[in-house]
Design a protein around this motif. Structure first.
Motif, PDB file in Angstrom:
ATOM      1  N   VAL A  10      -4.188  -5.726   1.850  1.00 13.44           N
ATOM      2  CA  VAL A  10      -4.230  -4.689   0.826  1.00 13.44           C
ATOM      3  C   VAL A  10      -4.758  -5.356  -0.437  1.00 13.44           C
ATOM      4  CG1 VAL A  10      -2.868  -3.125  -0.611  1.00 13.44           C
ATOM      5  CG2 VAL A  10      -2.305  -3.398   1.816  1.00 13.44           C
ATOM      6  N   THR A  62      -3.681  -1.048  -4.859  1.00 14.86           N
ATOM      7  CA  THR A  62      -2.950   0.196  -4.616  1.00 14.86           C
ATOM      8  C   THR A  62      -3.008   1.021  -5.897  1.00 14.86           C
ATOM      9  OG1 THR A  62      -1.471  -0.990  -3.125  1.00 14.86           O
ATOM     10  CG2 THR A  62      -0.730   1.176  -3.901  1.00 14.86           C
ATOM     11  N   GLY A  93       0.797  -1.224   0.000  1.00  7.28           N
ATOM     12  CA  GLY A  93       0.000   0.000   0.000  1.00  7.28           C
ATOM     13  C   GLY A  93       0.825   1.268   0.000  1.00  7.28           C
ATOM     14  N   VAL A 152      -5.309   3.396  -1.278  1.00  6.83           N
ATOM     15  CA  VAL A 152      -5.221   1.953  -1.045  1.00  6.83           C
ATOM     16  C   VAL A 152      -6.612   1.442  -0.724  1.00  6.83           C
ATOM     17  CG1 VAL A 152      -4.018   0.181   0.275  1.00  6.83           C
ATOM     18  CG2 VAL A 152      -2.999   2.444   0.066  1.00  6.83           C
ATOM     19  N   LEU A 212      -8.454  -1.528   1.122  1.00  7.32           N
ATOM     20  CA  LEU A 212      -8.188  -2.601   2.092  1.00  7.32           C
ATOM     21  C   LEU A 212      -9.416  -3.485   2.260  1.00  7.32           C
ATOM     22  CD1 LEU A 212      -6.555  -0.438   4.930  1.00  7.32           C
ATOM     23  CD2 LEU A 212      -5.361  -1.749   3.166  1.00  7.32           C
TER      24      LEU A 212
END
Lengths: 400, 429
Positions: free
Chosen positions: B387, B390, B121, B374, B376
């Motif tokens: 993650v 990105t 990330g 990012v 998540l």
């Protein structure tokens, strides 16, 4: 902090150790399903009874401790802590002796510093038992032992002396200096085979002419290894080196324990068929050199393949000086292994692999009263270890 | 994702790689500089953030591509203020102070550890040479775009120059045989001596007032130090022990350079002194203390201690000391030891951006800032969170569902190439 356990002892002059009742919202006994709202009664350093609070009344005179989660004390299945100190200076690094590549006669008890600060540090996270001693990084470094993370002398900390003979194969066993052996993978195996053949010959000689037998410390250890009294612990990472280790073990009928095994996922079937258990590398071990193909998911793959395994903090040459198996198991749990299997790897599975499951690894009557208390999921980064009990004594109660 | 990005470059260049607006809806959005949004929407276009807000209140343009990210969490791209990825090098063993050596001239952007950082990330990184010198060279600030050259990754200052700081160190790492210092006092003396030369050099330049006849001869080392004295180049100062930290503050006060303290193992012992000096800290937290003498008191409590004292605090990976893929974990461990969630999240994003003078471009989700973020799978501080994606400047540089990206994220056969830890190479020499 170092003497906290002593303070705890002194504070309880009547009953040594105290009678404790540990009450947990969830008690993972590792000997059956988790108990919701469970109680663990502790008497004279041993577990007395375990059960749900609805069925188990806390007797008068027991000190009551509460926690969200209660587990057996955690076991680090292979470390060098106590031989390798946190300052990382020559005077506190005892895990490898470099004068000769093969020295199985070196004993862990003769080098362990029970007052090393890292021991107390690990204990603060619920780690109550270490399989520690000589480390990886040389062909045969010496022996290992099992200790509790409490006790001011090695004798008082000791669970079992002289447990395994620690060795390394592959790139990690290479001597760096030109002209020194082993300089190659093949030479390392040749040297080990020669040692084992020599020990076989010694056994034959002794059987033929017992009156002529003379003592030799290294040979005595190899004979124990040949007889299966002591496993050979082999730290090995590359897939082809794992197979070399298995080949060696089968040739001599050894009890092998495979350690680290970064590329285990490439040879799962071979490892399973060998019957050898694994003490897997720390999940967060650095990728590089022999471990360049390391994976967060290897523990999960071993589990899926039905290979018995435990977890190690291993050896670190720099920062951090030791890993914490609780943290390593947490990452493995997150990367496919799952909560219950990761907890088992730190407790009952480790105890079975190390041959101490009669005393440790689960919360059952008669076993040592070693417990870890948490205020949430033990693997969550933001949870805390809130209490640690060893041999029925509360040795740590500062949240960590 | 590498192939896609390369194609994008060839077609239009990086900045215009993402023409069509994209709207991410339904995630819990943590903008950092404003309150969390439970059911949020993030609108990006041409590599920039256009809008952030509650999903109900945001009306997207008609041509926007809508991406459903319900159940997920969106954070700004993480800022790593101190990393050694990319096989970076600085000065050699010839001298303890080498301000002319540039990280720029050493980095291999094909090092797999850049991809691993994306998998963690991280979208912006300060890559630094090591701490084996009092001054090991110029650092470089990179965006972790999928570029093929260092120029494609480098961040630039307003005048077009490559953005970066200056790496300095005190304590034990830079103590070696002469010409390196043998003691702490000598370390400080050598650095002061060099900075005084730079002050005199700068004064000559000022006096010349642009007259080429009066300008001193060019000196690459002193030129770089003048940038430090002028505050154009942030000093990133490796320091661990409490007294070494105070030495940095003393030098900073004497010469007036702008500095960030790095590692700062004993920060919890001298937090008030650091706060009083107004110097920010970039912390590393390690899983156990020690490994070298000056890290023996490194504790998770430093984050909380600095927060209480009011010090601007960030974290860094120091990759390979810790793993870029688990950068979120470090902030979580600080929370474990008493740091607030908000400050820990800032320490992964906006605080680091401030330390790199990039807070107007990155570090939070705000309209006008770069579309670095990012996605998540869950709470940023849970061990079970992964993650998933990105994004850098509106381009997806990591996608956990893509096999090659997943390999970098979890490791496995081929996930690394020979890098700094390749011990076999050392053996072969």
């Amino acid at each position: 902090m170092r003497f906290r356990w002593l303070v705890a002892l002194l504070a309880l002059p009547v009953t040594l150790p105290a009678q404790l009742a540990v009450v947990g919202e969830t008690v993972y006994t590792m000997a059956g399903p988790a108990i919701r709202d469970g109680v663990v009664l502790i008497r004279d350093g041993k577990i007395e009874r375990v059960g749900p609070s609805s069925e188990l009344r806390v007797p008068a005179g027991y000190r009551k401790l509460t926690a969200k989660v209660v587990t057996p004390g955690l076991i680090d299945a292979y470390t060098v802590v106590g031989l390798s100190g946190y300052l990382n200076q020559a005077h506190d690094q005892e895990q490898v002796e470099r004068s000769k590549p093969i020295q199985p006669e070196l004993r862990a008890v003769d080098a362990y510093d029970p007052r090393e600060p890292l021991i107390e540090y690990l204990r603060g996270y619920g780690i109550t038992t270490l399989h520690t001693g000589h480390g990886p990084g040389i062909l045969v470094s010496g022996q290992t032992m099992i200790v509790k993370t409490a006790g001011p002398t090695v004798e008082q900390a000791l669970v079992k002396p002289d447990v395994m003979v620690a060795s390394t194969l592959g790139g990690g066993a290479r001597e760096r200096e030109a002209g020194k052996s082993p300089g190659t993978r093949a030479k390392a195996i040749a040297m080990l085979r020669a040692e084992l053949v020599k020990a076989q010959e010694a056994i034959r000689r002794r059987e033929k002419k017992p009156e002529e037998a003379t003592r030799d410390l290294a040979t005595e250890v190899w004979i124990q290894v040949l007889r299966g009294e002591k496993p050979l612990l082999v730290t090995v990472d590359r897939a082809h080196d794992i197979l070399s280790a298995i080949r060696l073990g089968k040739e001599f009928g050894l009890r092998l324990v495979l350690s680290n095994v970064a590329e285990a996922y490439l040879v799962l079937e071979e490892i399973r068929a060998s019957g050898y258990p694994v003490i897997i590398h720390p999940a967060m071990q650095r990728a590089g050199g022999e471990t360049e193909n390391i994976s967060f998911e290897t523990a999960a793959k071993l589990k899926a393949a039905g290979i018995p395994f435990a977890m190690q903090s291993g050896y670190e040459s720099y920062v951090p000086k030791t890993r914490v198996v609780l943290f390593e198991a947490a990452v493995a749990a997150s990367y496919g292994l799952g909560f219950e299997s990761a907890l088992a790897a730190l407790t009952i599975d480790a105890a079975r692999l190390l041959g101490i499951s009669d005393r440790l690894g689960s919360l059952e009557p008669g076993k040592d009263a070693d417990l870890a208390l948490f205020d949430g999921d033990p693997f969550e980064y933001t949870s805390h270890t809130t209490g640690v009990i060893i041999n029925g004594v509360l040795v740590s109660d500062r949240p960590q | 994702m590498k192939k896609l990005a390369v194609v994008a470059f060839l077609l239009a260049g990086w900045v215009t790689a993402q023409e069509r607006p994209m709207l991410f809806i339904g995630a819990r959005i943590i903008p950092i500089t404003s309150t969390e949004i439970e059911d949020g929407a993030l609108l990006i276009r041409q590599g920039k953030i256009v809008a952030v807000g509650p999903r109900q209140k945001l009306s997207p343009p008609g041509d926007a591509e809508v991406i459903d990210v319900r159940g997920k969490v969106i954070l700004p791209g993480l800022v790593d203020t101190h990393s050694h990825i990319g096989s970076v090098e600085g000065g050699d063993s010839s001298a303890p102070i080498q301000p002319d050596a540039r990280a720029l001239d050493s980095i291999d952007v094909r090092d797999s550890r850049l991809q691993k950082a994306q998998a963690g990330g991280i979208t912006t990184v300060n890559i630094m040479p090591g701490s084996g010198h009092l001054l090991s060279g110029q650092t470089i600030y990179l965006k972790l775009r999928d570029g093929r050259t260092i120029d494609e990754l480098a961040l630039r200052n307003a005048d077009g120059s490559i953005a970066g700081g200056m790496k300095m160190a005190n304590g034990t790492n830079s103590r070696r045989a002469p010409p390196f210092p043998g003691t702490r006092a000598k370390s400080a003396a050598l650095l002061r001596e060099q900075l005084i030369k730079a002050v005199e050099y700068r004064d000559k330049i000022r006096k010349a007032a642009g007259d080429p006849e009066k300008l001193p001869e060019r000196d690459l080392r002193l030129e770089a130090l003048v940038e430090v004295l002028d505050g154009k180049r942030m000093v990133h100062f490796h320091t661990h022990r409490h007294d070494d930290i105070l030495t940095v503050l003393r030098l900073q006060k004497e010469f007036g350079f702008r500095a960030v303290l790095h590692h700062v193992s004993d920060a919890w012992m001298v937090a008030d002194e650091i706060a009083k000096a107004g110097v920010p800290c970039s912390l590393i937290l390690i899983d156990s203390p020690g490994g070298k003498i000056e890290a023996k008191d490194n504790r998770f409590i430093s984050g909380a201690a600095l927060e209480r004292a009011g010090v601007l605090t960030a974290f860094h990976t120091d990759d390979g000391v810790t793993d870029s893929r688990l950068f979120l974990r470090m902030a979580a461990l600080a929370v474990r030891a008493g740091m607030s969630r908000q400050k820990a999240l800032e320490a992964l994003t906006i605080a680091g951006a401030r330390m790199l003078d990039l807070e107007s471009r990155i570090g939070s989700l705000e309209p006008g800032k770069d579309a670095d973020f990012v996605i998540l799978s869950g709470d940023p501080f849970s061990v079970y969170t992964k993650v998933l994606e990105t994004w850098v400047e509106g381009v997806k540089v990591f996608d956990r569902t893509v096999a090659q990206d997943r390999l970098y994220a979890v490791g496995g056969y081929g996930a690394s190439r020979p890098g700094d830890f390749y011990v076999d190479e050392e053996w072969l020499q």
